[in-house]
Structure formats: structure tokens, C-alpha cells
Design a protein around this motif. Structure first.
Motif, PDB file in Angstrom:
ATOM      1  N   ALA A 122       0.810  -1.220   0.000  1.00  0.00           N
ATOM      2  CA  ALA A 122       0.000   0.000   0.000  1.00  0.00           C
ATOM      3  C   ALA A 122       0.838   1.262   0.000  1.00  0.00           C
ATOM      4  O   ALA A 122       0.455   2.271  -0.596  1.00  0.00           O
ATOM      5  CB  ALA A 122      -0.938  -0.012   1.209  1.00  0.00           C
ATOM      6  N   SER A 123       1.996   1.254   0.660  1.00  0.00           N
ATOM      7  CA  SER A 123       2.780   2.490   0.828  1.00  0.00           C
ATOM      8  C   SER A 123       3.911   2.631  -0.172  1.00  0.00           C
ATOM      9  O   SER A 123       4.669   3.599  -0.112  1.00  0.00           O
ATOM     10  CB  SER A 123       3.362   2.529   2.248  1.00  0.00           C
ATOM     11  N   GLU A 124       4.034   1.711  -1.124  1.00  0.00           N
ATOM     12  CA  GLU A 124       5.197   1.718  -2.013  1.00  0.00           C
ATOM     13  C   GLU A 124       5.260   2.965  -2.886  1.00  0.00           C
ATOM     14  O   GLU A 124       6.319   3.562  -3.077  1.00  0.00           O
ATOM     15  CB  GLU A 124       5.189   0.467  -2.892  1.00  0.00           C
ATOM     16  N   GLU A 125       4.119   3.391  -3.425  1.00  0.00           N
ATOM     17  CA  GLU A 125       4.113   4.566  -4.300  1.00  0.00           C
ATOM     18  C   GLU A 125       4.500   5.821  -3.529  1.00  0.00           C
ATOM     19  O   GLU A 125       5.267   6.658  -4.025  1.00  0.00           O
ATOM     20  CB  GLU A 125       2.726   4.739  -4.926  1.00  0.00           C
ATOM     21  N   PHE A 126       4.004   5.962  -2.314  1.00  0.00           N
ATOM     22  CA  PHE A 126       4.353   7.129  -1.511  1.00  0.00           C
ATOM     23  C   PHE A 126       5.837   7.110  -1.151  1.00  0.00           C
ATOM     24  O   PHE A 126       6.504   8.155  -1.153  1.00  0.00           O
ATOM     25  CB  PHE A 126       3.517   7.151  -0.232  1.00  0.00           C
ATOM     26  N   VAL A 127       6.372   5.930  -0.847  1.00  0.00           N
ATOM     27  CA  VAL A 127       7.795   5.808  -0.530  1.00  0.00           C
ATOM     28  C   VAL A 127       8.643   6.205  -1.733  1.00  0.00           C
ATOM     29  O   VAL A 127       9.689   6.842  -1.587  1.00  0.00           O
ATOM     30  CB  VAL A 127       8.120   4.370  -0.072  1.00  0.00           C
ATOM     31  N   ALA A 128       8.190   5.865  -2.948  1.00  0.00           N
ATOM     32  CA  ALA A 128       8.927   6.228  -4.161  1.00  0.00           C
ATOM     33  C   ALA A 128       9.011   7.744  -4.314  1.00  0.00           C
ATOM     34  O   ALA A 128      10.078   8.302  -4.628  1.00  0.00           O
ATOM     35  CB  ALA A 128       8.259   5.609  -5.387  1.00  0.00           C
ATOM     36  N   ILE A 129       7.896   8.432  -4.083  1.00  0.00           N
ATOM     37  CA  ILE A 129       7.906   9.900  -4.168  1.00  0.00           C
ATOM     38  C   ILE A 129       8.778  10.484  -3.062  1.00  0.00           C
ATOM     39  O   ILE A 129       9.570  11.422  -3.282  1.00  0.00           O
ATOM     40  CB  ILE A 129       6.473  10.438  -4.069  1.00  0.00           C
ATOM     41  N   ALA A 169      15.623  11.473   3.401  1.00  0.00           N
ATOM     42  CA  ALA A 169      16.848  10.764   3.021  1.00  0.00           C
ATOM     43  C   ALA A 169      16.777   9.320   3.486  1.00  0.00           C
ATOM     44  O   ALA A 169      17.159   8.391   2.757  1.00  0.00           O
ATOM     45  CB  ALA A 169      18.067  11.460   3.613  1.00  0.00           C
ATOM     46  N   ALA A 170      16.292   9.097   4.693  1.00  0.00           N
ATOM     47  CA  ALA A 170      16.122   7.725   5.182  1.00  0.00           C
ATOM     48  C   ALA A 170      15.142   6.955   4.310  1.00  0.00           C
ATOM     49  O   ALA A 170      15.360   5.776   3.980  1.00  0.00           O
ATOM     50  CB  ALA A 170      15.638   7.745   6.636  1.00  0.00           C
ATOM     51  N   VAL A 171      14.071   7.602   3.875  1.00  0.00           N
ATOM     52  CA  VAL A 171      13.094   6.964   2.993  1.00  0.00           C
ATOM     53  C   VAL A 171      13.743   6.590   1.656  1.00  0.00           C
ATOM     54  O   VAL A 171      13.463   5.532   1.081  1.00  0.00           O
ATOM     55  CB  VAL A 171      11.889   7.889   2.770  1.00  0.00           C
ATOM     56  N   PHE A 172      14.633   7.443   1.160  1.00  0.00           N
ATOM     57  CA  PHE A 172      15.322   7.148  -0.099  1.00  0.00           C
ATOM     58  C   PHE A 172      16.112   5.845  -0.007  1.00  0.00           C
ATOM     59  O   PHE A 172      16.060   4.989  -0.903  1.00  0.00           O
ATOM     60  CB  PHE A 172      16.260   8.297  -0.474  1.00  0.00           C
ATOM     61  N   PHE A 173      16.856   5.669   1.055  1.00  0.00           N
ATOM     62  CA  PHE A 173      17.677   4.470   1.176  1.00  0.00           C
ATOM     63  C   PHE A 173      16.810   3.221   1.365  1.00  0.00           C
ATOM     64  O   PHE A 173      17.149   2.148   0.879  1.00  0.00           O
ATOM     65  CB  PHE A 173      18.663   4.636   2.327  1.00  0.00           C
ATOM     66  N   PHE A 225      15.493   2.220  -2.096  1.00  0.00           N
ATOM     67  CA  PHE A 225      16.495   1.495  -2.882  1.00  0.00           C
ATOM     68  C   PHE A 225      16.473   0.005  -2.540  1.00  0.00           C
ATOM     69  O   PHE A 225      16.504  -0.857  -3.422  1.00  0.00           O
ATOM     70  CB  PHE A 225      17.879   2.083  -2.608  1.00  0.00           C
ATOM     71  N   GLY A 226      16.397  -0.296  -1.247  1.00  0.00           N
ATOM     72  CA  GLY A 226      16.342  -1.692  -0.838  1.00  0.00           C
ATOM     73  C   GLY A 226      15.043  -2.362  -1.223  1.00  0.00           C
ATOM     74  O   GLY A 226      15.010  -3.559  -1.536  1.00  0.00           O
ATOM     75  N   LEU A 227      13.938  -1.610  -1.214  1.00  0.00           N
ATOM     76  CA  LEU A 227      12.630  -2.180  -1.545  1.00  0.00           C
ATOM     77  C   LEU A 227      12.599  -2.774  -2.947  1.00  0.00           C
ATOM     78  O   LEU A 227      11.898  -3.757  -3.204  1.00  0.00           O
ATOM     79  CB  LEU A 227      11.541  -1.105  -1.428  1.00  0.00           C
ATOM     80  N   HIS A 228      13.340  -2.179  -3.871  1.00  0.00           N
ATOM     81  CA  HIS A 228      13.308  -2.613  -5.259  1.00  0.00           C
ATOM     82  C   HIS A 228      14.464  -3.542  -5.609  1.00  0.00           C
ATOM     83  O   HIS A 228      14.827  -3.672  -6.781  1.00  0.00           O
ATOM     84  CB  HIS A 228      13.279  -1.396  -6.180  1.00  0.00           C
ATOM     85  N   THR A 229      15.058  -4.146  -4.617  1.00  0.00           N
ATOM     86  CA  THR A 229      16.103  -5.137  -4.838  1.00  0.00           C
ATOM     87  C   THR A 229      15.587  -6.500  -4.391  1.00  0.00           C
ATOM     88  O   THR A 229      15.295  -6.695  -3.214  1.00  0.00           O
ATOM     89  CB  THR A 229      17.373  -4.776  -4.033  1.00  0.00           C
ATOM     90  N   ASP A 230      15.439  -7.413  -5.339  1.00  0.00           N
ATOM     91  CA  ASP A 230      15.005  -8.767  -5.017  1.00  0.00           C
ATOM     92  C   ASP A 230      16.222  -9.553  -4.532  1.00  0.00           C
ATOM     93  O   ASP A 230      17.162  -9.774  -5.296  1.00  0.00           O
ATOM     94  CB  ASP A 230      14.406  -9.433  -6.254  1.00  0.00           C
ATOM     95  N   PRO A 231      16.252  -9.975  -3.273  1.00  0.00           N
ATOM     96  CA  PRO A 231      17.424 -10.697  -2.759  1.00  0.00           C
ATOM     97  C   PRO A 231      17.792 -11.937  -3.567  1.00  0.00           C
ATOM     98  O   PRO A 231      18.971 -12.291  -3.653  1.00  0.00           O
ATOM     99  CB  PRO A 231      16.991 -11.076  -1.336  1.00  0.00           C
ATOM    100  N   GLY A 259      13.854  12.980  -1.054  1.00  0.00           N
ATOM    101  CA  GLY A 259      15.024  12.801  -0.209  1.00  0.00           C
ATOM    102  C   GLY A 259      16.311  13.166  -0.913  1.00  0.00           C
ATOM    103  O   GLY A 259      17.172  13.879  -0.371  1.00  0.00           O
ATOM    104  N   VAL A 260      16.479  12.698  -2.157  1.00  0.00           N
ATOM    105  CA  VAL A 260      17.684  13.030  -2.928  1.00  0.00           C
ATOM    106  C   VAL A 260      17.757  14.538  -3.179  1.00  0.00           C
ATOM    107  O   VAL A 260      18.818  15.167  -3.064  1.00  0.00           O
ATOM    108  CB  VAL A 260      17.701  12.261  -4.259  1.00  0.00           C
ATOM    109  N   ILE A 261      16.617  15.133  -3.516  1.00  0.00           N
ATOM    110  CA  ILE A 261      16.584  16.575  -3.788  1.00  0.00           C
ATOM    111  C   ILE A 261      16.992  17.368  -2.550  1.00  0.00           C
ATOM    112  O   ILE A 261      17.800  18.310  -2.628  1.00  0.00           O
ATOM    113  CB  ILE A 261      15.169  16.978  -4.253  1.00  0.00           C
ATOM    114  N   LEU A 262      16.480  16.996  -1.384  1.00  0.00           N
ATOM    115  CA  LEU A 262      16.812  17.719  -0.160  1.00  0.00           C
ATOM    116  C   LEU A 262      18.268  17.515   0.246  1.00  0.00           C
ATOM    117  O   LEU A 262      18.919  18.438   0.751  1.00  0.00           O
ATOM    118  CB  LEU A 262      15.885  17.284   0.974  1.00  0.00           C
ATOM    119  N   LEU A 263      18.797  16.318   0.039  1.00  0.00           N
ATOM    120  CA  LEU A 263      20.207  16.075   0.356  1.00  0.00           C
ATOM    121  C   LEU A 263      21.109  17.013  -0.441  1.00  0.00           C
ATOM    122  O   LEU A 263      22.049  17.609   0.094  1.00  0.00           O
ATOM    123  CB  LEU A 263      20.570  14.619   0.061  1.00  0.00           C
TER     124      LEU A 263
END
Length: 421
Positions: free
Chosen positions: A52-59, A270-274, A277-283, A64-68
Motif C-alpha cells: 500500500a505504501s510503495e508509491e508514496f515511498v517512491a515519491i 533521506a532515510a526513505v530514499f535508502f 532502494f532496498g525495496l526494489h532489490t530482489d534478494p 530525499g535526494v533533492i533535499l540532500l
């Protein structure tokens, strides 16, 4: 019901990040590797996949990158940027040569062809501005003498992306020279325009943004930054470059006020950004490509350390600062994933995506560790070699460092005094 699930998922993510951050703070290391591992646990193929929260996490990750990069830009003025770019462009050439060639060579050795070689060269070349900005802040090094050198290399890389991304997009799409040249011209013109406005009219922008009301200042700065970042990305220029240049354009009390207001937002997103990144990595996609990714990571970690060491030495930074600069540049991240994603979408090479993911994951975890420990390890190794040579430390007969200029001498004096304190 969907709203309730979203709130539960996102609240659990934020709570977990807070606990992991406290754990990392207790042991005095960067929380970034823990954030990434949390993303793996909650992502595709992980222990508890989110939905449910994946799309919001992507935004949130994009913000996060922009603010960093905005916050990094607020640390420096436009004159600092221009001066550093003029003096550090040879370091950018060395950076490209040492770090792009291993990726290109690896792709050719695996028989992937010239287009895949250009893609993998970009993956191994570009350091992660977002990760490095976060690490420098965590370690309290934003005011260090070597930090402008690191920043100059990152800016040169980000600006190079304005040239590289249109080229790689044209190669992957197989378009003609005319269409590719037009895309490249638009990207270069947009980057040059934003840089010109930031340098020439920075004071005017600061006066426009300035406000005694913290709420109004926060809204105007945040809105302006996201707007410019979005326009830059639409014109095939990195959104990170646009955000960084907005930070450069702001100065004086406006920069100080914006820094204090935006710091909590930066840390959150920034924490959400990292995590994203992990969310879209299939172990499960990592083990088959782990060995070549690990070999490539070792080689390019060493070449990045060599790049930072050389650039800091050229700038007259002391030995400890050189190792800190090299160690800070190791992490790869957002740009590498974007580049690999373009190749995967184009169907160039099926194994390129998993290899790039494993490679970036290794270095985005190792990068904060090399930033923290490269200099202590180098100092320890130097001490061991000195003792084996029959001396303890440099000894009374050791030759002093001879800087190349009075400015370099002043840099060394201040740096050494800082390290002794």
C-alpha cells in the motif's frame, strides 16, 4: 481500509528507521547500511513485502535526494562553486578515467557488447551524491578542508550526467545522430542556464525568497527547489543538479534559516530514499551475479579512493584529509541505478540489471564504512610500515610536507591543527 493499511505500513517503516538510527548512533556509525537492509527485508522477495505504501515511498525517495543536494548546496556560495570547478576539473578527468574504464572492460570481457560497456562504465563511474552528502553530515565533516574537493568531484560528475544521460538514452533507443544531438544540446543548455542564473543572480533570488516568517521561508524554499529540480529533470538534466544549484544560489541569512528549517525534513526523506532502494532489490537476484559484482566493487572502490587521494593531494590537503576524501567517494547509488534501469528497460542485457543492483548494494553499504575508517586504517598501516623500517612514526629526520603554494601551506596548517585538536 486501504488508507489504514497505508498508515500502518508507513508508520512501521518510520518507526523502524528511528530505532535503527538510534542503534547506529549508539555505536557511532552511519545508519545508511541499516536503512538499506531494512528495505531489503520489506521489499520484493523480502521477509515482509509492502504494497500500500510503495508509491508514496517512491515519491519520498525522490524528495530525499533533492533535499540532500539542496542542503549540500547551502553550505557553499556560487563563487566557491566556480572556483572549485576551475581548479578541480583535472580531478574530474582522472575520476572518469579510473572509474569508468573498469566497468567498460568488465562488460566487454563478459561479451555484452559496446552499448552495454558504455552503460556499465557509467554505473561504475558515478558516486552517489545522496549517500555521500548524508555520510558527511553524519560524520560532521561538512566543514572539513577536504570537503570542497569531494564536493567538486561530485558536482563534476553530476554535471557530466547532463551529457552522459542523453547520449546513453540515444544509444539505447538506437536513434539517429540528429535526434541525439538535439537532446544533448537541450540538456547542456538547460544545465548552463541554471548555473548562470545561480551564479549571476543569486542575491536577487535570496532577496525574493527571504522572509522573517519561518513557515513562509520553508514553503518558498522547498517549493522553489522541487520546481527547479522537476524542470531540470524534464529537460534531461539531473534533478539533483537543479536542487544543488538552488542551494548554491541562496546565501546569507536565507541560507542559514533554510538550513535549520529543512534539516529535519532532509533526515526523514533521506532515510526513505535508502529504504526505497532496498525495496526494489530482489534478494534472490543477487547470488548469481555476486562474484563479478564483488570483484568490480573491490576494483572501483580502490580507484575511487585513489581519485580522492590524488585530488586532495593536488589541493594541498594533508595526508589524513586525502584518505578521508578518497574513502568518502566510494559509495555508488541513485545515478548508477537510473543508468542500469535504462538499459534493462531497453532489453540490452538481462544480467546487467542484477549485476548493477548487487554492485551498488555492496558499495552503498561499504561506502559509509570506507568514509569512516579509510583514514584510521591508512594511519595504522603507515605506523606498522614505519616500525618495520626501524622507526616509530615519522622520526625527527622525516622530511616535512612541502606545499606547492602559500595557499596550500595555509590549508595544511589549518588542517593539521584541526586534526591535532
Amino acid at each position: 481500509m486501504h488508507s489504514a493499511v497505508f498508515l500502518i505500513e508507513f508508520g512501521a517503516i518510520i518507526l523502524a528507521l528511528g530505532l535503527l538510527g538510534r542503534f547506529a548512533g549508539r555505536f557511532r556509525f552511519s545508519p545508511i547500511p541499516l536503512y538499506l537492509l531494512a528495505g531489503l527485508a520489506f521489499g520484493e522477495g523480502g521477509l515482509l513485502p509492502l504494497g500500500a505504501s510503495e508509491e508514496f515511498v517512491a515519491i519520498g525517495a525522490e524528495i530525499g535526494v533533492i533535499l540532500l543536494l539542496l542542503m549540500l548546496g547551502l553550505e557553499y556560495t556560487a563563487n566557491d562553486l566556480v572556483s572549485n570547478l576551475k581548479t578541480q576539473y583535472p580531478a574530474g578527468l582522472v575520476d572518469c578515467t579510473l572509474n569508468a574504464l573498469p566497468g567498460a572492460a568488465a562488460a566487454l570481457l563478459m561479451g555484452w557488447g559496446p552499448v552495454a560497456a558504455v552503460v556499465l562504465a557509467g554505473v561504475t563511474w558515478i558516486s552517489s551524491s545522496g549517500v555521500i552528502a548524508k555520510v558527511l553530515g553524519d560524520l560532521g565533516r561538512l566543514g572539513n578542508r577536504e570537503t570542497p574537493v569531494i564536493l567538486s568531484i561530485l558536482v563534476l560528475e553530476d554535471l557530466a550526467m547532463a551529457v552522459y544521460l542523453p547520449i546513453i538514452t540515444a544509444l539505447l533507443a538506437g536513434v539517429g545522430w540528429a535526434a541525439g544531438s538535439l537532446t544533448l544540446a537541450i540538456a547542456l543548455g538547460a544545465a548552463g542556464l541554471v548555473l548562470f542564473v545561480a551564479v549571476r543572480y543569486g542575491r536577487v533570488i535570496s532577496r525574493f525568497v527571504s522572509s522573517d516568517d519561518p513557515e513562509k521561508l520553508l514553503l518558498v524554499v522547498l517549493g522553489l527547489t522541487i520546481l527547479v529540480a522537476g524542470i531540470a529533470q524534464q529537460l534531461q538534466v539531473s534533478a539533483a543538479v537543479g536542487a544543488f544549484l538552488v542551494g548554491i544560489a541562496l546565501s546569507g541569512e536565507v541560507a542559514e534559516g533554510a538550513h535549520s528549517l529543512l534539516a529535519p525534513l532532509r533526515d526523514l526523506f533521506a532515510a526513505v530514499f535508502f529504504v526505497f532502494f532496498g525495496l526494489h532489490t530482489d534478494p534472490s537476484s543477487i547470488p548469481p551475479v555476486l562474484l563479478p559484482a564483488l570483484a568490480l566493487a573491490v576494483v572501483t572502490a580502490l580507484t575511487k579512493i585513489a581519485t580522492g587521494h590524488w585530488a586532495a593531494r593536488r589541493a594541498g590537503i594533508s595526508v589524513k584529509g586525502r584518505w578521508r576524501a578518497g574513502g568518502a567517494l566510494v559509495a555508488r547509488g541513485e545515478f548508477s541505478i537510473v543508468i542500469a534501469g535504462l538499459a534493462v528497460t531497453a532489453g540490452i542485457e538481462p544480467s546487467l540489471g542484477p549485476l548493477a543492483t548487487a554492485y551498488v548494494l555492496i558499495l552503498v553499504i561499504v561506502g559509509p564504512l570506507t568514509a569512516r575508517f579509510a583514514q584510521p586504517i591508512a594511519s595504522y598501516a603507515s605506523g606498522v610500515l614505519s616500525r618495520r623500517g626501524g622507526t616509530v612514526g615519522p622520526g625527527p629526520q622525516a622530511a616535512p610536507q612541502v606545499p606547492a603554494s602559500p595557499e596550500a601551506a595555509e590549508t595544511l596548517d589549518v588542517q593539521d591543527a584541526t586534526e591535532r585538536s
